[in-house]
Design a protein around this motif. Structure first.
Motif, mmCIF file in Angstrom:
data_model
loop_
_atom_site.group_PDB
_atom_site.id
_atom_site.type_symbol
_atom_site.label_atom_id
_atom_site.label_comp_id
_atom_site.label_asym_id
_atom_site.label_seq_id
_atom_site.Cartn_x
_atom_site.Cartn_y
_atom_site.Cartn_z
ATOM 1 N N VAL A 50 40.269 35.346 40.495
ATOM 2 C CA VAL A 50 40.073 36.576 39.726
ATOM 3 C C VAL A 50 40.942 37.667 40.343
ATOM 4 O O VAL A 50 40.938 37.864 41.561
ATOM 5 N N ARG A 51 41.659 38.344 39.484
ATOM 6 C CA ARG A 51 42.521 39.454 39.907
ATOM 7 C C ARG A 51 41.909 40.738 39.358
ATOM 8 O O ARG A 51 41.752 40.893 38.143
ATOM 9 N N PHE A 52 41.534 41.636 40.273
ATOM 10 C CA PHE A 52 40.947 42.916 39.907
ATOM 11 C C PHE A 52 41.940 44.030 40.205
ATOM 12 O O PHE A 52 42.382 44.178 41.345
ATOM 13 N N GLU A 53 42.281 44.812 39.179
ATOM 14 C CA GLU A 53 43.098 45.997 39.373
ATOM 15 C C GLU A 53 42.163 47.202 39.368
ATOM 16 O O GLU A 53 41.395 47.404 38.424
ATOM 17 N N LEU A 54 42.245 47.998 40.441
ATOM 18 C CA LEU A 54 41.334 49.116 40.650
ATOM 19 C C LEU A 54 42.000 50.436 40.275
ATOM 20 O O LEU A 54 43.214 50.573 40.355
ATOM 21 N N ARG A 55 41.184 51.396 39.828
ATOM 22 C CA ARG A 55 41.691 52.676 39.316
ATOM 23 C C ARG A 55 42.540 53.434 40.327
ATOM 24 O O ARG A 55 43.587 53.956 39.990
ATOM 25 N N ASP A 56 42.044 53.549 41.551
ATOM 26 C CA ASP A 56 42.726 54.341 42.576
ATOM 27 C C ASP A 56 42.119 53.999 43.928
ATOM 28 O O ASP A 56 41.268 53.105 44.026
ATOM 29 N N TYR A 106 35.004 50.771 38.569
ATOM 30 C CA TYR A 106 36.129 50.818 39.498
ATOM 31 C C TYR A 106 37.425 50.236 38.943
ATOM 32 O O TYR A 106 38.478 50.393 39.547
ATOM 33 N N LEU A 107 37.357 49.545 37.812
ATOM 34 C CA LEU A 107 38.461 48.699 37.357
ATOM 35 C C LEU A 107 39.297 49.294 36.231
ATOM 36 O O LEU A 107 38.802 50.047 35.405
ATOM 37 N N THR A 108 40.570 48.866 36.202
ATOM 38 C CA THR A 108 41.418 49.098 35.039
ATOM 39 C C THR A 108 41.734 47.781 34.336
ATOM 40 O O THR A 108 42.073 47.777 33.166
ATOM 41 N N ASP A 109 41.621 46.651 35.061
ATOM 42 C CA ASP A 109 41.916 45.352 34.457
ATOM 43 C C ASP A 109 41.312 44.241 35.300
ATOM 44 O O ASP A 109 41.174 44.375 36.519
ATOM 45 N N THR A 110 40.956 43.148 34.637
ATOM 46 C CA THR A 110 40.459 41.938 35.291
ATOM 47 C C THR A 110 41.121 40.743 34.622
ATOM 48 O O THR A 110 41.161 40.669 33.391
ATOM 49 N N GLN A 111 41.611 39.825 35.431
ATOM 50 C CA GLN A 111 42.182 38.585 34.916
ATOM 51 C C GLN A 111 41.516 37.424 35.631
ATOM 52 O O GLN A 111 41.488 37.379 36.863
ATOM 53 N N VAL A 112 40.990 36.459 34.862
ATOM 54 C CA VAL A 112 40.286 35.309 35.416
ATOM 55 C C VAL A 112 41.032 34.039 35.040
ATOM 56 O O VAL A 112 41.396 33.847 33.883
ATOM 57 N N THR A 113 41.238 33.177 36.038
ATOM 58 C CA THR A 113 41.826 31.865 35.815
ATOM 59 C C THR A 113 40.857 30.830 36.358
ATOM 60 O O THR A 113 40.531 30.844 37.555
ATOM 61 N N PHE A 114 40.363 29.944 35.492
ATOM 62 C CA PHE A 114 39.474 28.873 35.920
ATOM 63 C C PHE A 114 40.304 27.698 36.403
ATOM 64 O O PHE A 114 41.386 27.419 35.876
ATOM 65 N N LEU A 115 39.794 26.996 37.423
ATOM 66 C CA LEU A 115 40.527 25.918 38.080
ATOM 67 C C LEU A 115 39.711 24.626 38.065
ATOM 68 O O LEU A 115 38.487 24.665 38.107
ATOM 69 N N SER A 116 40.409 23.476 38.039
ATOM 70 C CA SER A 116 39.721 22.187 38.121
ATOM 71 C C SER A 116 40.579 21.208 38.911
ATOM 72 O O SER A 116 41.754 21.466 39.189
ATOM 73 N N ASN A 117 39.995 20.089 39.266
ATOM 74 C CA ASN A 117 40.670 18.981 39.944
ATOM 75 C C ASN A 117 41.450 19.404 41.175
ATOM 76 O O ASN A 117 42.667 19.196 41.260
ATOM 77 N N PRO A 118 40.793 19.995 42.167
ATOM 78 C CA PRO A 118 41.507 20.428 43.365
ATOM 79 C C PRO A 118 42.021 19.238 44.169
ATOM 80 O O PRO A 118 41.425 18.173 44.176
ATOM 81 N N SER A 119 43.149 19.436 44.807
ATOM 82 C CA SER A 119 43.667 18.450 45.747
ATOM 83 C C SER A 119 44.392 19.206 46.847
ATOM 84 O O SER A 119 44.790 20.346 46.671
ATOM 85 N N GLY A 120 44.539 18.576 47.982
ATOM 86 C CA GLY A 120 45.236 19.236 49.079
ATOM 87 C C GLY A 120 44.462 19.092 50.362
ATOM 88 O O GLY A 120 43.689 18.158 50.527
#
Length: 106
Positions: free
Chosen positions: A9-15, A86-100
């Motif tokens: 999740v990417r949170f962009e904050l006002r200030d 507190y936010l100006t924008d939120t971007q969420v990326t869901f993930l699956s099948n982790p490896s590493g």
């Protein structure tokens, strides 16, 4: 058995003032996660160099059900309700099948 479930999740904050308030809210939320959520395998919050009003979360759960349990906890509900101030924008990326490499990976 369910596989792990993750998101970024990417949170962009006002200030800068909003960033301070958001960071306090995150710290309070993290206390509840640590104390009551064994299915939350990772809940990592990053600051971004040269971008003081950006926060990036990496979250990994034992299963989709563990994520749903996290979302239903009182501390998470409070975070979800209060974060918007507190936010100006939120971007969420869901993930699956982790490896590493990592002790939390299957």
């Amino acid at each position: 058995m369910s596989s792990t479930f993750g998101l970024i999740v990417r949170f962009e904050l006002r200030d800068d003032v909003a960033a301070s308030g958001f960071d306090r809210l995150v710290a309070e939320t993290r206390e509840g996660i640590v104390a009551t959520e064994p299915g939350t395998l990772a809940y990592v919050v990053h600051e971004v160099p040269d971008e003081p009003t950006l926060r990036v979360f990496y979250e990994l759960y034992a299963s989709k059900e563990a994520f749903e349990a996290h979302e239903a906890r009182p501390h998470t509900k409070r975070f979800l309700e209060e974060r918007e101030q507190y936010l100006t924008d939120t971007q969420v990326t869901f993930l699956s099948n982790p490896s590493g490499k990592g002790s939390m990976l299957p």
